[in-house]
Design a protein around this motif. Structure first.
Motif, PDB file in Angstrom:
ATOM      1  N   MET A  47       0.847  -1.173   0.000  1.00 55.72           N
ATOM      2  CA  MET A  47       0.000   0.000   0.000  1.00 55.72           C
ATOM      3  C   MET A  47       0.892   1.235   0.000  1.00 55.72           C
ATOM      4  N   LYS A  48       0.482   2.218  -0.772  1.00 58.85           N
ATOM      5  CA  LYS A  48       1.242   3.466  -0.853  1.00 58.85           C
ATOM      6  C   LYS A  48       0.359   4.615  -0.362  1.00 58.85           C
ATOM      7  N   ILE A  49       0.860   5.339   0.620  1.00 58.98           N
ATOM      8  CA  ILE A  49       0.153   6.483   1.183  1.00 58.98           C
ATOM      9  C   ILE A  49       1.008   7.719   0.946  1.00 58.98           C
ATOM     10  N   ALA A  69      -0.668  11.176  11.874  1.00 55.00           N
ATOM     11  CA  ALA A  69      -1.907  10.408  12.012  1.00 55.00           C
ATOM     12  C   ALA A  69      -1.890   9.188  11.090  1.00 55.00           C
ATOM     13  N   ALA A  70      -1.367   9.361   9.887  1.00 57.36           N
ATOM     14  CA  ALA A  70      -1.275   8.245   8.943  1.00 57.36           C
ATOM     15  C   ALA A  70      -0.314   7.181   9.468  1.00 57.36           C
ATOM     16  N   GLU A  71       0.823   7.601  10.010  1.00 57.05           N
ATOM     17  CA  GLU A  71       1.784   6.655  10.586  1.00 57.05           C
ATOM     18  C   GLU A  71       1.152   5.850  11.721  1.00 57.05           C
ATOM     19  N   GLU A  99      -1.328   0.887  13.959  1.00 54.62           N
ATOM     20  CA  GLU A  99      -2.416   0.284  14.723  1.00 54.62           C
ATOM     21  C   GLU A  99      -3.157  -0.783  13.923  1.00 54.62           C
ATOM     22  N   VAL A 100      -3.274  -0.588  12.619  1.00 62.08           N
ATOM     23  CA  VAL A 100      -3.938  -1.576  11.782  1.00 62.08           C
ATOM     24  C   VAL A 100      -3.012  -2.769  11.534  1.00 62.08           C
ATOM     25  N   GLY A 101      -1.707  -2.506  11.556  1.00 67.38           N
ATOM     26  CA  GLY A 101      -0.730  -3.571  11.400  1.00 67.38           C
ATOM     27  C   GLY A 101      -0.511  -4.000   9.963  1.00 67.38           C
ATOM     28  N   ILE A 102      -0.550  -3.051   9.045  1.00 66.34           N
ATOM     29  CA  ILE A 102      -0.329  -3.367   7.636  1.00 66.34           C
ATOM     30  C   ILE A 102       1.002  -2.802   7.168  1.00 66.34           C
ATOM     31  N   GLU A 103       1.468  -3.307   6.040  1.00 65.07           N
ATOM     32  CA  GLU A 103       2.672  -2.768   5.401  1.00 65.07           C
ATOM     33  C   GLU A 103       2.249  -1.618   4.513  1.00 65.07           C
TER      34      GLU A 103
END
Length: 75
Positions: free
Chosen positions: A1-3, A19-21, A26-30
């Motif tokens: 995923m790219k943010i 906030a994004a970090e 917290e979601v535990g995704i890459e």
């Protein structure tokens, strides 16, 4: 995923980045999180007000700092 966080480095842009970090942790995704400060790149997204949040190439929020919980729902 790219943010991507679009903005010129203002305090609100930094708040959205943090906030994004936190949401990603917290979601535990890459996810790769990048700041985009180049006005030409920002304009390619059609964003007129910053900060803006882009997830996988789609503008998900612009002109305001959204909460980490709102970001978590988008992820």
């Amino acid at each position: 995923m790219k943010i991507e966080i679009l903005g010129m480095g203002c305090a609100k842009c930094k708040d959205l980045y943090m906030a994004a970090e936190q949401a990603v942790q917290e979601v535990g995704i890459e996810a790769q999180i990048n700041k985009v400060e180049d006005i030409k790149q920002i304009m390619q997204y059609g964003v007129m007000t910053t900060p803006a949040l882009v997830i996988d190439g789609k503008v998900r929020a612009a002109g305001k700092v959204i909460s980490k919980d709102e970001i978590k729902q988008m992820l």
